[in-house]
Design an enzyme around this catalytic site. Structure first.
Site, mmCIF file in Angstrom:
data_model
loop_
_atom_site.group_PDB
_atom_site.id
_atom_site.type_symbol
_atom_site.label_atom_id
_atom_site.label_comp_id
_atom_site.label_asym_id
_atom_site.label_seq_id
_atom_site.Cartn_x
_atom_site.Cartn_y
_atom_site.Cartn_z
ATOM 1 N N ASP A 116 0.423 -33.695 -13.682
ATOM 2 C CA ASP A 116 1.533 -34.183 -14.498
ATOM 3 C C ASP A 116 2.551 -33.049 -14.652
ATOM 4 O OD1 ASP A 116 3.114 -35.758 -16.097
ATOM 5 O OD2 ASP A 116 1.930 -35.480 -17.913
ATOM 6 N N HIS A 152 -0.344 -32.601 -23.545
ATOM 7 C CA HIS A 152 -1.412 -33.607 -23.522
ATOM 8 C C HIS A 152 -2.299 -33.411 -24.748
ATOM 9 C CE1 HIS A 152 -1.033 -34.015 -18.865
ATOM 10 N NE2 HIS A 152 -0.041 -34.589 -19.516
ATOM 11 N N SER A 158 -0.872 -28.717 -20.699
ATOM 12 C CA SER A 158 -2.090 -29.495 -20.906
ATOM 13 C C SER A 158 -3.219 -28.519 -21.200
ATOM 14 C CB SER A 158 -2.353 -30.367 -19.668
ATOM 15 O OG SER A 158 -3.424 -31.231 -19.897
#
Lengths: 205, 284
Positions: free
Chosen positions: A144, A51, A24
């Site tokens: 995540d 992401h 991310s």
């Protein structure tokens, strides 16, 4: 470790079938570093769940391709997974690996505010590849991927995490480290070196 | 439904394929819905989600719950079929539809359109707004179908949670509509309610793409982000249904990352717009 074979010289095992990378915030440069360092004959699929902005469909895959030695594509739903290609999870879709070695996409609700969700990709990929998968989690600002790494580890995958000291944002690697056993916590250079060694072994066998 | 879940899937143990099959067989025999050709990963996750949401510990317990409480099946169906959507999702698709497809249909009298999985209605309102702004709504006859009665009721009510407004407004701006989205709704507490007038040429129908067969012919079928939940075999079967339900040269639009290319029945279509996955029927 079933079909995985330990190489006598390097200590590195072969027989892996896929590399799955989650990242991310702060992971883009690490990913480009990896993709630009892997040899053109890299013999596994590299599945990237990163992401990204939900509504921006163009640009990301092109940016990765500028640097990558492997061709980077956004898979269509039900596309067969092939060795030597890098696959980027498309904007605003979850990316699953299905039994049968193909992708499936999904517009299910976000998980941990994320779609694509790294957890879902790691979970489904490790369900299929089991111990023959290398799971890598990079820099990021939320948790995540931690659950996904946990599932991957449970199924025998090799788990690698970018060193929190090196990561631009350490939240994501740290969450994975506290969620499960991580086989190696590595700086980008060492991560790349490991993947290259592994490819050498994979090609010889 | 909440758009975001904080449920962790690791708290549910792995659901085995045997258990999934058992569940699918039970549902087929008792409720006449066939999930046997749903793509495994998302189906497994949906089932795990139901177990978590209703604090059910395993598939056997879910089955006995479904036996004892019929209304649980409605909840189950709602959770299993994915109903997350946005108005004007992928705005460039809607621009393409407005600028390239609708002009080719504008002379048809009527323009017959099937929204083949209308879900909670966001696609229907998007379509109605598009047709109205293109000046062809009065000619349009739209059938909106979904597997699930409950989401059809929600689509008819046109009532949405205010939290979804921001993304819908942004999508509408990117669609470059002629008005403001707020011209099409009124707010009411935590909700906003779409103008019911947009439904005057829409008829709703409960319809299961897996079990159903063709019921009419259309100029345009929208089926966006539904085939992703099906196996390749089932995708091919549904593609045949769509082919049978289209007039020659009729259009089929699927989601922006869906493709019919892996289906045998793809040979009955030509690609009209590769980028937005719009196809055209070229043979029976």
């Amino acid at each position: 470790m079933n079909d995985l074979e330990q190489n006598r010289n390097t200590g590195i095992v072969s027989g892996y079938r896929a590399v799955v990378i989650g990242g991310s915030a702060g992971s883009f440069q690490v990913v480009t570093r990896i993709l630009s360092s892997l040899p053109v004959n890299f013999n596994l699929p590299v599945i990237l769940c990163l992401h990204r902005l939900k509504h921006v469909r163009q640009g990301f895959v092109e940016a990765l391709n500028l640097k990558s030695n492997l061709k980077v594509v956004e898979p269509d739903d039900k596309e067969i997974i092939r060795n030597g290609l890098a696959y980027l999870a498309p904007a605003n879709y979850h990316l699953y690996v299905e039994l049968g070695n193909y992708f499936a996409l999904s517009t299910e609700e976000m998980v941990k505010f994320s779609r694509p969700s790294i957890d879902l990709t790691l979970d489904s990929a490790s369900y299929f590849y089991k111990e023959k998968m290398i799971a890598i989690l990079l820099s990021g600002a939320n948790s995540d991927g931690a659950d996904g790494m946990k599932m991957a580890k449970k199924r025998g995958a090799l788990t690698l995490v970018q060193s929190p000291q090196e990561a631009s944002i350490k939240t994501m690697p740290e969450a994975a480290i506290s969620a499960t056993t991580i086989d190696h916590i590595l700086k980008t250079d060492d991560l790349v070196e490991l993947l290259i060694k592994l490819n050498g072994v994979n090609l010889r066998n | 439904m909440n758009n975001e879940t904080h449920l962790s899937f690791t708290s549910v143990g792995d659901i085995s394929l045997t258990d999934l099959k058992k569940l699918v067989t039970f549902i087929k025999n008792n409720f006449n819905f066939d999930f046997s050709q749903y793509a495994m990963s998302s189906f497994k996750r949906r089932v795990a989600r139901v177990l978590q949401l209703y604090s059910i510990s395993n598939v056997d317990e879910l089955i006995s719950g479904l036996v004892n409480r019929r209304e649980l099946f409605d909840e189950f169906l709602k959770e299993i079929t994915v109903n997350h959507t946005e108005m004007f999702r992928a705005p460039s698709f809607w621009r393409k539809l407005r600028d390239q497809v609708i002009p080719l249909l504008a002379c048809n009298q009527p323009i017959r359109i099937w929204s083949a999985a209308c879900s909670s209605g966001e696609e229907i309102y998007s379509l109605a707004i598009l047709l109205q702004e293109a000046g062809v709504y009065e000619k349009a006859r739209i059938v909106a179908s979904d597997i699930n009665d409950r989401v059809i009721a929600k689509a008819k009510s046109g009532t949405y949670w205010i939290r979804s407004l921001e993304v819908n407004e942004k999508n509408y701006q990117r669609f470059e509509g002629k008005m403001k989205l707020s011209d099409y709704y009124v707010t009411s507490g935590d909700n906003y309610i779409m103008n019911k007038d947009l439904l005057r040429n829409v008829s709703f129908k409960q319809f299961d793409l897996v079990m159903g067969s063709e019921f009419s012919k259309f100029d345009l079928i929208l089926c966006r982000n539904v085939l992703i939940y099906f196996t390749p075999e089932l995708q091919n079967q549904v593609l045949r249904l769509f082919n049978n339900s289209l007039f020659m040269k009729g259009f089929l639009a699927v989601g922006e990352k869906e493709t019919i290319a892996f289906c045998k029945n793809a040979e009955k279509f030509e690609t009209f717009c590769a980028e937005e996955r719009i196809y055209r029927k070229i043979s029976e």
